[in-house]
Design a protein around this motif. Structure first.
Motif, short mmCIF file in Angstrom:
data_model
loop_
_atom_site.label_atom_id
_atom_site.label_comp_id
_atom_site.label_asym_id
_atom_site.label_seq_id
_atom_site.Cartn_x
_atom_site.Cartn_y
_atom_site.Cartn_z
N GLY A 123 0.93 -1.00 -0.14
CA GLY A 123 -0.09 -0.21 0.08
C GLY A 123 0.96 0.96 0.07
N ARG A 124 2.07 1.29 -0.79
CA ARG A 124 2.72 2.23 -0.56
C ARG A 124 3.10 2.95 -1.15
N LEU A 125 2.31 3.54 -2.32
CA LEU A 125 2.47 3.37 -3.39
C LEU A 125 3.29 4.52 -4.77
N ALA A 126 4.09 5.48 -2.80
CA ALA A 126 4.86 6.92 -3.34
C ALA A 126 6.08 6.07 -3.00
N ASP A 127 5.94 5.09 -2.81
CA ASP A 127 7.51 5.01 -2.20
C ASP A 127 8.20 4.19 -3.43
N ALA A 128 6.63 3.59 -4.45
CA ALA A 128 7.69 2.12 -5.22
C ALA A 128 6.82 3.79 -6.06
N LEU A 129 6.48 4.27 -6.40
CA LEU A 129 7.10 5.52 -7.58
C LEU A 129 7.96 5.94 -7.56
N ARG A 130 8.79 6.50 -6.39
CA ARG A 130 9.46 6.48 -5.94
C ARG A 130 11.18 5.87 -6.34
N ALA A 131 10.75 4.75 -5.87
CA ALA A 131 11.57 4.01 -6.52
C ALA A 131 12.48 3.70 -7.77
N PHE A 132 10.92 3.24 -8.03
CA PHE A 132 10.72 3.32 -9.70
C PHE A 132 11.86 4.65 -10.52
N ARG A 133 11.31 5.59 -10.07
CA ARG A 133 12.23 6.58 -11.07
C ARG A 133 13.34 6.92 -10.89
N ALA A 161 16.39 3.93 -15.96
CA ALA A 161 16.82 3.86 -16.72
C ALA A 161 16.64 1.88 -17.08
N THR A 162 17.01 1.48 -16.05
CA THR A 162 16.94 0.24 -16.34
C THR A 162 15.60 -0.70 -16.04
N ALA A 163 14.66 0.01 -15.84
CA ALA A 163 13.04 -0.32 -15.32
C ALA A 163 12.58 -0.88 -16.80
N ASN A 164 12.38 -2.15 -16.70
CA ASN A 164 11.17 -3.05 -18.34
C ASN A 164 10.32 -3.34 -18.33
N LEU A 165 9.77 -3.95 -19.31
CA LEU A 165 7.92 -4.05 -19.33
C LEU A 165 7.77 -4.37 -18.17
#
Length: 601
Positions: free
Chosen positions: A64-74, A78-82
């Motif tokens: 339920g920590r969508l803000a942290d998920a977005l922060r880690a993603f951003r 560069a290395t995020a895949n599909l």
């Protein structure tokens, strides 16, 4: 996000184990995130492993920590895949559909979208404009093969939720293979958009598939909803037989509730009662259906008894239950019963519901306690609701405070609450009974010019009645001639009353003849025409109208009053009043118009 292969395998296994947990702990996600950073040598690795990043984002989203998920993603975009994009888009689809669609668009700029990513963003398109779904459809046509049932079923559902059933059917017809979910998406879409005959036709096609696509609770519930709206009880009985044949009759609550709703809406009370008695499990929806059915059939006392039976069976009432039984007490004009339900509403914590607040206002006003209705309105926590404002305006109008009702409407506009068509019916009726002709004209014109509300026959009837009371018969006749829809009995009845008020025999005869065809059993129209004849001294014609009434066995309904002889005991009243007094509610016999002035609130 270590460069060491062994560490990657260890952290991957740990993240997978935490992600598989039924209720992930948010603290564990943060601890694992820190562990990943520390394992990189006390500084973030600029090139983390995509698998670890995906699992970390998934763990944050599951916790339920969508803000942290977005922060880690951003931080590691560069290395995020599909797969990373799909996990994040799926998590954001319902709470933040706009952001989910933006992420999908960003992924399409550098990567070829996968079916999993397209499926994830389709869940977000239901809360976005139709053009977004069309863009995803165009993308799916390029990169997703037609045999992918899951993606194209999602497209059928997206178009159906947007109300474009032609596009939904086109996608469905172009699918080379269809599963049960595909058929259900199309059927439920037709039912949701009130295209009932289409829904019944789809169910026939689905039932003809035999064992290839078996019926399930979604398809049966969907077609029962269509039968309810169409009033097709014969088809509903056939669906009932199909449901019993495949074992979906009483074992599945949603199916049994759908059958119960279908029988009650179609007026088959006996079959509904047999089904209700045979049900082993009755949830709050089941009870709400039968209580609403009693109210629709004017069996208000039985509705209250069913509500008490529901409570005795241990089923906790919801806001719909309370609103429904409050409606029954209002129709019975039982202040004691309504006040006791009000006490239960306060104890169970449903007072914040919009429907409850408006039901309380309506109940108290119909029972003649306008002071309590006003207190219910003032104590409503969510006053920015059109239902509560409309209920209070209607309460003032029905209790003879038309000027105060108009003032309440002005205060509603000052608070930027957009009125609906029911609000305008009450306001126009208030203007009619209070002689506010100019204000009535202005409000009627503002419906289309300001609020984009198309006037219905109810609004026209209020305006005709207003002009008739003011003696402006020609203006009332002109308004009817300009109507975009054919005037019904309510509009013509208001015009006939205006003819009586203005003593216009010529128009009165013409209107009365139309009303005799539209509603031949309404004795009030005959009485009005007879009175118009009598006012012009044409007594023979008046007698002829009354003889015609007797020939048709029509009688003028006598006025009557309701006296409740069975009141609660004095002790019950004292206890109830004490409790309500602590909540700010009590009956005050004195009625002061200034008390309901919106400017003094």
């Amino acid at each position: 996000m270590s460069a060491s292969g062994g560490s990657v395998r260890e952290l991957t296994a740990l993240l997978s184990a935490l992600g598989d947990a039924r209720h992930p702990n948010p603290a564990h996600a943060a601890q694992l995130h820190a562990r990943l950073i520390v394992s990189a040598g006390a500084r973030p690795d600029p090139h983390p492993d995509p698998v670890l990043l995906t699992q970390l984002v998934s763990l944050y989203a599951a916790a339920g920590r969508l803000a942290d998920a977005l922060r880690a993603f951003r931080a590691h975009l560069a290395t995020a895949n599909l797969r990373t994009y799909a996990v994040l888009v799926s998590a954001l689809a319902r709470p933040r559909p706009g952001l989910a669609f933006s992420l999908f668009s960003g992924a399409c700029r550098g990567l070829l979208p996968s079916p999993h990513l397209v499926s994830a963003v389709l869940a977000a398109c239901a809360g976005l404009p139709t053009i977004c779904g069309r863009q995803v459809h165009a993308c799916a046509t390029k990169f997703v093969p037609p045999r992918d049932v899951f993606v194209y079923t999602g497209l059928v559902d997206v178009y159906a939720k947007a109300g474009d059933m032609a596009a939904s059917r086109k996608v469905f017809d172009e699918m080379p293979s269809r599963g049960a979910a595909s058929w259900n998406a199309l059927l439920v879409g037709y039912a949701r958009n009130k295209m009932c005959l289409k829904a019944l036709s789809v169910f026939r096609e689905l039932a003809g598939q035999g064992r290839e696509v078996p019926l399930d609770q979604v398809s049966v519930s969907g077609v029962l909803s269509a039968c309810s709206w169409a009033g097709n009880v014969d088809f509903g009985r056939q669906v009932h037989a199909c449901a019993a044949k495949v074992g979906l009759e009483l074992d599945v609550v949603c199916v049994s509730n759908g059958l119960l709703d279908m029988y009650t809406r179609c007026g088959c009370s006996r079959e509904a009662l047999v089904l209700f008695d045979a049900m082993d499990h009755r949830d709050v929806i089941t009870w709400n259906i039968v209580i609403c059915a009693c109210i629709h059939e004017s069996r208000f006392k039985e509705a209250c008894m069913l509500f008490q039976s529901m409570v005795r069976d241990g089923v906790v009432p919801d806001d719909v239950s309370f609103a429904t039984v409050l409606q029954a007490s209002a129709c019975m004009l039982s202040w004691a019963l309504g006040a006791s339900i009000h006490a239960s509403v306060i104890k169970t914590g449903f007072l914040d519901s919009d429907g409850i607040a408006s039901s309380l206002i309506t109940m108290y006003s119909k029972c003649g306690s306008l002071d309590d209705a006003l207190r219910a309105f003032q104590l409503a926590k969510d006053r920015l609701c059109v239902m509560s404002w409309t209920a209070m305006i209607t309460a003032l109008q029905q209790n003879g405070h038309g000027v105060q009702a108009v003032g309440m409407f002005e205060k509603m506009l000052e608070n930027c609450i957009p009125p609906d068509h029911i609000t305008f019916v009450s306001v126009l009726s208030s203007c009619s009974h209070s002689g506010l002709i100019e204000q009535g004209r202005r409000y009627f014109n503002s419906m289309t010019q300001v609020h984009n509300i198309t006037p219905s026959t109810e609004h026209y009837a209020c305006m005709v009645d207003m002009f008739g009371r003011a003696g402006l018969l020609s203006e009332a006749k002109q308004l009817i001639d300009q109507m975009n829809v054919k005037p019904d009995a309510s509009v013509l009845g208001a015009l006939l009353s205006a003819c009586m008020n203005c003593r216009d025999l010529e128009i009165g005869e013409e209107v009365a003849k139309k009303l005799f065809v539209i509603e031949p059993g309404n004795s009030g129209n005959y009485v009005l025409l007879a009175n118009i004849y009598a006012s012009h001294g044409r007594l023979e014609e008046a007698k002829e109208v009354r003889r015609w009434m007797m020939f048709q066995e029509l009688r003028k309904e006598k006025g009557r009053s309701l006296v409740n002889k069975k009141l609660a005991t004095c002790l019950t009243y004292i206890q109830l009043n004490r409790f309500l007094h602590t909540q700010g509610f009590m009956n005050i016999p004195a009625m002061d118009s200034a008390r309901y002035d919106p400017n003094h609130m």
